[in-house]
Design a protein around this motif. Structure first.
Motif, PDB file in Angstrom:
ATOM      1  N   ALA A 271       0.540  -1.167   0.333  1.00  0.00           N
ATOM      2  CA  ALA A 271      -0.094  -0.311  -0.003  1.00  0.00           C
ATOM      3  C   ALA A 271       1.101   1.045  -0.170  1.00  0.00           C
ATOM      4  O   ALA A 271       0.850   2.432  -0.075  1.00  0.00           O
ATOM      5  CB  ALA A 271      -1.170   0.108   1.044  1.00  0.00           C
ATOM      6  N   ASP A 272       2.723   1.046   0.016  1.00  0.00           N
ATOM      7  CA  ASP A 272       3.095   2.169  -0.269  1.00  0.00           C
ATOM      8  C   ASP A 272       2.643   3.171  -1.824  1.00  0.00           C
ATOM      9  O   ASP A 272       2.651   2.993  -2.345  1.00  0.00           O
ATOM     10  CB  ASP A 272       4.726   1.210  -0.708  1.00  0.00           C
ATOM     11  N   PRO A 273       2.811   4.263  -0.888  1.00  0.00           N
ATOM     12  CA  PRO A 273       2.014   5.671  -2.287  1.00  0.00           C
ATOM     13  C   PRO A 273       2.748   5.814  -3.354  1.00  0.00           C
ATOM     14  O   PRO A 273       3.181   6.618  -4.258  1.00  0.00           O
ATOM     15  CB  PRO A 273       1.907   7.163  -1.181  1.00  0.00           C
ATOM     16  N   VAL A 274       4.217   5.190  -3.335  1.00  0.00           N
ATOM     17  CA  VAL A 274       5.717   5.262  -4.027  1.00  0.00           C
ATOM     18  C   VAL A 274       5.069   4.669  -5.136  1.00  0.00           C
ATOM     19  O   VAL A 274       5.829   3.164  -3.992  1.00  0.00           O
ATOM     20  CB  VAL A 274       6.637   5.542  -3.495  1.00  0.00           C
ATOM     21  N   PRO A 275       5.197   4.447  -6.595  1.00  0.00           N
ATOM     22  CA  PRO A 275       5.200   3.291  -7.286  1.00  0.00           C
ATOM     23  C   PRO A 275       5.954   2.614  -7.020  1.00  0.00           C
ATOM     24  O   PRO A 275       6.531   1.137  -7.459  1.00  0.00           O
ATOM     25  CB  PRO A 275       4.346   3.997  -8.740  1.00  0.00           C
ATOM     26  N   GLY A 276       6.900   2.958  -7.317  1.00  0.00           N
ATOM     27  CA  GLY A 276       8.720   2.043  -7.192  1.00  0.00           C
ATOM     28  C   GLY A 276       8.673   0.997  -6.246  1.00  0.00           C
ATOM     29  O   GLY A 276       9.562   0.471  -6.016  1.00  0.00           O
ATOM     30  N   VAL A 277       8.307   1.982  -5.248  1.00  0.00           N
ATOM     31  CA  VAL A 277       8.157   1.036  -4.242  1.00  0.00           C
ATOM     32  C   VAL A 277       7.576  -0.102  -4.115  1.00  0.00           C
ATOM     33  O   VAL A 277       7.791  -1.611  -4.553  1.00  0.00           O
ATOM     34  CB  VAL A 277       7.728   1.119  -2.909  1.00  0.00           C
ATOM     35  N   ARG A 278       5.966   0.131  -4.559  1.00  0.00           N
ATOM     36  CA  ARG A 278       5.439  -1.268  -4.593  1.00  0.00           C
ATOM     37  C   ARG A 278       5.642  -2.093  -5.894  1.00  0.00           C
ATOM     38  O   ARG A 278       5.797  -3.076  -6.031  1.00  0.00           O
ATOM     39  CB  ARG A 278       4.229  -0.458  -5.176  1.00  0.00           C
ATOM     40  N   ALA A 279       6.888  -1.307  -6.788  1.00  0.00           N
ATOM     41  CA  ALA A 279       7.013  -1.914  -8.290  1.00  0.00           C
ATOM     42  C   ALA A 279       8.229  -3.618  -7.558  1.00  0.00           C
ATOM     43  O   ALA A 279       8.388  -3.974  -8.602  1.00  0.00           O
ATOM     44  CB  ALA A 279       7.596  -0.781  -9.574  1.00  0.00           C
ATOM     45  N   ASP A 280       9.095  -2.450  -6.937  1.00  0.00           N
ATOM     46  CA  ASP A 280      10.003  -3.577  -6.627  1.00  0.00           C
ATOM     47  C   ASP A 280       9.412  -4.475  -5.213  1.00  0.00           C
ATOM     48  O   ASP A 280      10.169  -5.896  -5.586  1.00  0.00           O
ATOM     49  CB  ASP A 280      11.414  -3.019  -5.780  1.00  0.00           C
ATOM     50  N   LEU A 281       8.284  -4.208  -5.033  1.00  0.00           N
ATOM     51  CA  LEU A 281       8.291  -4.996  -4.474  1.00  0.00           C
ATOM     52  C   LEU A 281       7.301  -6.465  -4.865  1.00  0.00           C
ATOM     53  O   LEU A 281       7.233  -7.367  -4.742  1.00  0.00           O
ATOM     54  CB  LEU A 281       6.868  -4.409  -3.283  1.00  0.00           C
ATOM     55  N   ALA A 282       6.792  -6.385  -6.087  1.00  0.00           N
ATOM     56  CA  ALA A 282       6.080  -7.266  -6.735  1.00  0.00           C
ATOM     57  C   ALA A 282       6.783  -7.770  -7.611  1.00  0.00           C
ATOM     58  O   ALA A 282       6.838  -9.035  -8.505  1.00  0.00           O
ATOM     59  CB  ALA A 282       5.678  -6.037  -8.513  1.00  0.00           C
ATOM     60  N   GLU A 283       8.220  -7.403  -7.567  1.00  0.00           N
ATOM     61  CA  GLU A 283       9.588  -8.833  -8.518  1.00  0.00           C
ATOM     62  C   GLU A 283       9.932  -9.447  -6.884  1.00  0.00           C
ATOM     63  O   GLU A 283      10.938 -10.068  -7.245  1.00  0.00           O
ATOM     64  CB  GLU A 283      10.436  -7.988  -9.108  1.00  0.00           C
ATOM     65  N   ASN A 284       9.661  -9.200  -5.966  1.00  0.00           N
ATOM     66  CA  ASN A 284      10.469  -9.851  -4.847  1.00  0.00           C
ATOM     67  C   ASN A 284       9.923 -11.080  -4.693  1.00  0.00           C
ATOM     68  O   ASN A 284       7.836 -11.346  -4.413  1.00  0.00           O
ATOM     69  CB  ASN A 284       9.838  -9.487  -3.912  1.00  0.00           C
ATOM     70  N   ALA A 285      10.412 -12.367  -5.094  1.00  0.00           N
ATOM     71  CA  ALA A 285      10.290 -14.002  -5.356  1.00  0.00           C
ATOM     72  C   ALA A 285       9.588 -14.082  -3.410  1.00  0.00           C
ATOM     73  O   ALA A 285       8.679 -14.927  -3.576  1.00  0.00           O
ATOM     74  CB  ALA A 285      11.043 -14.609  -5.673  1.00  0.00           C
TER      75      ALA A 285
END
Length: 504
Positions: A271-285
């Motif tokens: 739920a982080d407001p920064v898309p870049g944070v969520r993008a790196d989270l999305a790639e985390n296995a």
């Protein structure tokens, strides 16, 4: 820069006596190209090592010359490079640790397997950068433990990035708990505090990074130290998890990439407001399925693209985000890890974007590859057209069905025949991307390569193709495009007399 000489230096067919002549007149770029040659003699390697540190390092990484041929007094940079590769004489280290150049001592500190007395001397070096290099590269935990408490933040930051630093000390570096406060940072050692460095600093000689700041608490230096510790996989997960809600988006970004965190931390970051944070989270296995499904609902395309690269992504979610991937992207980890049954099912998907992702794999079973070669979607066929193993009849069938949309990919197929490449080169209007593929194809004929010379980009590649006629190669040495001239000079089919004529 003399681009013809650079090309000649890289030419594998350059005779040894011309290597000697070229070494005598080489500048930095030519020397670098010469240093990359696999046929250098020991004498030639030593001569090239005298051209500077970069050349010496390049030679040492290639294992030339041998340590027995090196004098650390006359060739200190070469000696350092060999020590860094772990093939130098350790006696050199005792000489180099007293070198008046701090830059050389810093390079020594980064070398593996140094004698203990040399390490002790480097650990108390008066130059901070020397100690920082030791803290960053040492593979001995006890050696790194000392720099953790160093009064300068640059040394602590280096220790925070070293994976052999003991986990409890990494946690202390990250939180600051249990350590004496640092006394200096790169800001307060140079400027009166409080000080904030302008992002558009007008001082030409200023070495401070943009935004560097210190009010006595070493703000920007501590931030950089924390990033280094958060990016270090040896830092304990519980210490890293405490920064999931930090005010700095950069620190949250680092936390999002880490494995082994509690599920609640990943849910918070989703739920982080920064898309870049969520993008790196999305790639985390390491992220759980529920978080991945939550991120799949994101509207930000970068988040969805990152999600598609997650090797743990459920296949139904992958199908939902497949259409976001850029054209020409490499095979996705989840696709590459798919079982044979999953691969077969994905190849039959009604969604062309999913079949396209499968078609990018280069290890497909023949029956799946052949089925995709007849796909009604041109993008899918284009993705599979360059696969090895396809027969000429299949390649021609692709061209007949999809025409110009797959021409370049067919031309790039490693099994494309000389006859097919000749036909593709003569197409009207010219297929520019096909010419680019033909210009570097192992089966390209002299006739096809001559056609490639009509295209600016393909000309640069065709000039270096060994099948090009020697007379044409020789003429290209005088080409107005330096990349063409350099490629021609590096062409092993260039006549020896033409090589000699350009080396004075």
């Amino acid at each position: 820069m003399n681009h013809v000489l650079c090309g000649l230096a890289a030419n594998p067919a350059l005779p040894s006596h011309l290597v000697d002549r070229l070494t005598a007149v080489a500048d930095g770029d030519v020397a670098s190209a010469l240093a990359a040659r696999a046929d250098l003699t020991q004498a030639q390697a030593l001569a090239l090592a005298s051209h500077g540190e970069d050349c010496a390092v390049q030679l040492a990484r290639a294992g030339r010359p041998g340590a027995e041929h090196v004098d650390p007094v006359s060739h200190p940079d070469l000696a350092l490079a060999l020590l860094d590769e772990g093939v130098g004489d350790q006696r050199w280290a005792r000489r180099l640790v007293a070198d008046p150049s701090a830059a050389r001592r810093a390079r020594l500190a980064a070398c593996p397997g140094l004698p203990s007395d040399v390490v002790r001397t480097l650990a108390v070096d008066p130059d901070v950068q020397v100690v920082a290099e030791l803290a960053l590269w040492s593979d001995v935990p006890d050696v790194v433990a000392g720099p953790v408490r160093h009064p300068h933040t640059a040394v602590r930051r280096a220790a925070a990035a070293n994976e052999v630093t003991p986990p409890d000390l990494l946690a202390a570096l990250l939180t600051g708990e249990g350590l004496p406060p640092a006394r200096w940072c790169e800001v307060c050692e140079r400027e009166a505090i409080p000080f904030v460095h302008e992002r558009a600093c007008p001082r030409l000689a200023c070495a401070l990074p943009p935004g560097a700041r210190c009010d006595g608490s070493h703000g920007s230096a501590v931030h950089a130290l924390r990033r280094a510790a958060l990016d270090n996989p040896a830092t304990p997960a519980d210490a890293a998890a405490r920064f999931a809600g930090h005010e700095s988006a950069l620190l949250r970004w680092s936390v999002a990439r880490r494995p082994g965190l509690p599920a609640a931390v990943y849910e918070r970051l989703a739920a982080d407001p920064v898309p870049g944070v969520r993008a790196d989270l999305a790639e985390n296995a390491a992220v759980g399925e529920q978080v991945l499904r939550t991120l799949a609902d994101a509207r930000d395309i970068d988040v969805r693209r990152s999600l598609a690269r997650n090797p743990s992504l459920p296949l139904d979610v992958l199908s939902d985000v497949a259409g976001t991937m850029k054209k020409g992207a490499a095979p996705l980890p989840r696709i590459a890890a798919a079982t044979p049954a999953e691969t077969a099912r994905l190849a039959r998907s009604p969604i062309p974007a999913v079949r396209l992702l499968v078609a990018r794999r280069r290890d497909l079973p023949a029956e799946i590859r052949d089925a995709l070669a007849t796909d009604p979607d041109a993008a899918v066929v284009a993705a599979v057209a360059s696969h090895p193993g396809l027969r000429e009849a299949q390649l021609r069938a692709m061209l007949g069905l999809h025409g110009a949309r797959v021409t370049a990919q067919v031309a790039a197929n490693p099994d494309a025949t000389p006859a097919l490449l000749d036909e593709l080169a003569r197409q009207e209007p010219p297929a520019r991307k096909a010419l680019h593929a033909i210009a570097r194809h192992r089966h390209a004929t002299p006739a096809a390569l001559f056609v490639c010379l009509s295209d600016e980009r393909a000309r640069r590649m065709a000039a270096g193709h060994p099948a090009l006629a020697p007379s044409v190669i020789t003429r290209l040495l005088a080409d107005d495009d330096w990349q063409v001239a350099e490629a021609a000079a590096a062409n092993p089919s260039l006549p020896a007399e033409a090589m000699a004529a350009h080396i004075l």
